[in-house]
Every structure is written in C-alpha cells, then in structure tokens.
Design an enzyme around this catalytic site. Structure first.
Site, PDB file in Angstrom:
ATOM      1  N   GLU A  41      12.042 -12.292 -25.009  1.00  0.00           N
ATOM      2  CA  GLU A  41      11.717 -12.225 -26.436  1.00  0.00           C
ATOM      3  C   GLU A  41      12.867 -11.578 -27.198  1.00  0.00           C
ATOM      4  O   GLU A  41      13.136 -10.383 -27.041  1.00  0.00           O
ATOM      5  CB  GLU A  41      10.428 -11.421 -26.658  1.00  0.00           C
ATOM      6  CG  GLU A  41      10.067 -11.263 -28.123  1.00  0.00           C
ATOM      7  CD  GLU A  41       8.920 -10.300 -28.374  1.00  0.00           C
ATOM      8  OE1 GLU A  41       8.842  -9.767 -29.501  1.00  0.00           O
ATOM      9  OE2 GLU A  41       8.104 -10.061 -27.447  1.00  0.00           O
ATOM     10  N   ARG A  45      15.373  -8.779 -35.489  1.00  0.00           N
ATOM     11  CA  ARG A  45      15.612  -7.507 -36.171  1.00  0.00           C
ATOM     12  C   ARG A  45      17.093  -7.262 -36.442  1.00  0.00           C
ATOM     13  O   ARG A  45      17.449  -6.228 -37.004  1.00  0.00           O
ATOM     14  CB  ARG A  45      15.075  -6.340 -35.336  1.00  0.00           C
ATOM     15  CG  ARG A  45      13.592  -6.412 -35.051  1.00  0.00           C
ATOM     16  CD  ARG A  45      13.137  -5.190 -34.274  1.00  0.00           C
ATOM     17  NE  ARG A  45      11.831  -5.374 -33.673  1.00  0.00           N
ATOM     18  CZ  ARG A  45      11.231  -4.508 -32.868  1.00  0.00           C
ATOM     19  NH1 ARG A  45      11.864  -3.387 -32.567  1.00  0.00           N
ATOM     20  NH2 ARG A  45      10.052  -4.757 -32.355  1.00  0.00           N
ATOM     21  N   THR A  68       9.226 -10.616 -33.701  1.00  0.00           N
ATOM     22  CA  THR A  68       9.284 -10.098 -35.068  1.00  0.00           C
ATOM     23  C   THR A  68       9.358 -11.253 -36.069  1.00  0.00           C
ATOM     24  O   THR A  68      10.083 -11.193 -37.063  1.00  0.00           O
ATOM     25  CB  THR A  68      10.461  -9.112 -35.266  1.00  0.00           C
ATOM     26  OG1 THR A  68      10.624  -8.305 -34.108  1.00  0.00           O
ATOM     27  CG2 THR A  68      10.185  -8.174 -36.435  1.00  0.00           C
ATOM     28  N   LYS A 128      -0.841 -10.643 -28.632  1.00  0.00           N
ATOM     29  CA  LYS A 128      -0.092  -9.416 -28.362  1.00  0.00           C
ATOM     30  C   LYS A 128      -0.921  -8.257 -28.904  1.00  0.00           C
ATOM     31  O   LYS A 128      -1.315  -8.274 -30.078  1.00  0.00           O
ATOM     32  CB  LYS A 128       1.270  -9.474 -29.059  1.00  0.00           C
ATOM     33  CG  LYS A 128       2.061  -8.186 -28.940  1.00  0.00           C
ATOM     34  CD  LYS A 128       3.509  -8.371 -29.367  1.00  0.00           C
ATOM     35  CE  LYS A 128       3.736  -8.086 -30.823  1.00  0.00           C
ATOM     36  NZ  LYS A 128       5.175  -7.926 -31.131  1.00  0.00           N
TER      37      LYS A 128
END
Length: 205
Positions: A41, A45, A68, A128
């Site tokens: 993953e 960011r 994200t 998640k």
C-alpha cells in the site's frame, strides 16, 4: 483483477508505505516481495506517491495499491498510475460509488457501527479498521464483530510487530496494515527483506 478478500488473505501484513523519493520505490518493493509480502500500500501522502506506484508496478510479484485515497479524483489518479487496489481512511458516498463504478478492489476505513452499516448498504463487507489502536483497539473490534459477523477487517494504525500477532489471532481479522516493516531513511534491501520475512511468518505464529 483479484478481489479485496483474496488480497487480504494473501499476506498477514500489508506494508503501509510513505515514500518521498521515487528512486527508493523499486528497491523497497523488491525486498518486500522477496520477503513474502506481495500486497503493498503506497499512501498518497507525498508528491512522489503516484510515480512510486508506477515504479513498484515494474517489480515482478508486487501487487501495488494506493492508500490515503480521499475522493474520486485521488482514485482516478491512482488508477491511472497503475494502482491495483484502493485503500481509504474513511467511507464516503462519492468515493465508494466511484470505486464500485470502476470495479477496483476497495478497502474503506471504518471506526464504528454506523460506518460499517453504510458500507454494508453498498454491498461491502471488507474494511480497514482505522485508526485501530486509537479507535479502541482489540476490545473495540471484538465488540463490533458481534453484530457484524459477516464482516472481515484489516486493522491499521498503531499496530506494531509486537502487537500484530494478537490482532491476527482474531477470527474477523484477515490481515493488518503496518508501517514498521520498512524503516525510515535510505532503503536497505537486506534489512527490509528480513523484516518482511518476519512479518510474513506472523500468521503461522
């Protein structure tokens, strides 16, 4: 394209990667895959994140996703960069609809019953659990698992190499997300591979 369920079952730990320099992408991916962690993953960011996804896709055996992801614009940018699955810190109507429309494996973040129920309304049952420790830890997840017996989770946020086995021992938990696998700084492939090998053994522990 694999399902999100199959992806979650493929590894006990999904490394959560914050990578500033695209030159680090392939060495990190090679080391993780060599150590047995194939689902990666890459969090959106950093300015380099989309290029990092493109670079990691070149590594044989790597299944590269974007984390994200906050909105449909992020989703489309990630897919154009080659992301094979999508992870979000929360669950919103616009992003969920976009992910379902694009047919991409999608792991939205949930922290409470209302989040889970909104996901179920969309036909989702893989989530998640985020932020796992701050949202109440194992005790909270056990409480949520009662009324939502069909749901399975990837807890992420505050989980360490030491605490991961306790999470993985829970029936509703298929895998965990962890940032500890790749230390900060210049990537040392040997160190990352050993860390990945240890993480890959956690399910059997």
């Amino acid at each position: 394209m694999t399902s999100i369920d199959a992806l979650m079952r493929s590894v006990p730990v999904i490394p959560v990667l914050v990578i500033e320099d695209v030159a680090h992408a392939e060495p990190i991916a090679r080391a993780l895959v060599a150590g047995g962690l194939t689902a990666l993953e890459v969090t959106l960011r950093t300015p380099a994140a989309l290029e990092v996804i493109r670079a990691m896709r070149q590594v044989e055996g790597a299944v590269v996703g974007a984390g994200t992801v906050l909105n449909p614009r992020d989703l489309d940018a990630a897919l154009q960069a080659g992301a094979q699955f999508i992870v979000s810190p929360g669950l919103t109507e616009p992003l969920t609809r976009a992910a379902l429309d694009r047919g991409v494996p999608y792991l939205p973040g949930v922290a409470n019953s209302a989040d889970i129920m909104r996901g179920l309304d969309h036909g989702l049952d893989r989530f998640k659990f985020f932020p796992a420790e701050a949202a109440g830890g194992i005790k909270a997840l056990k409480a949520l698992a009662g009324p939502f017996h069909q749901v399975r989770f990837c807890p992420t946020g505050g989980i360490t190499e030491a605490s991961a086995p306790d999470w993985l021992a829970l029936k509703p938990v298929l895998c965990v997300g962890g940032s500890w696998v790749v230390p900060a700084g210049l990537p040392d492939e040997a160190v990352i591979r050993r860390s990945a090998e240890a993480a890959a053994r956690l399910r059997a522990a």
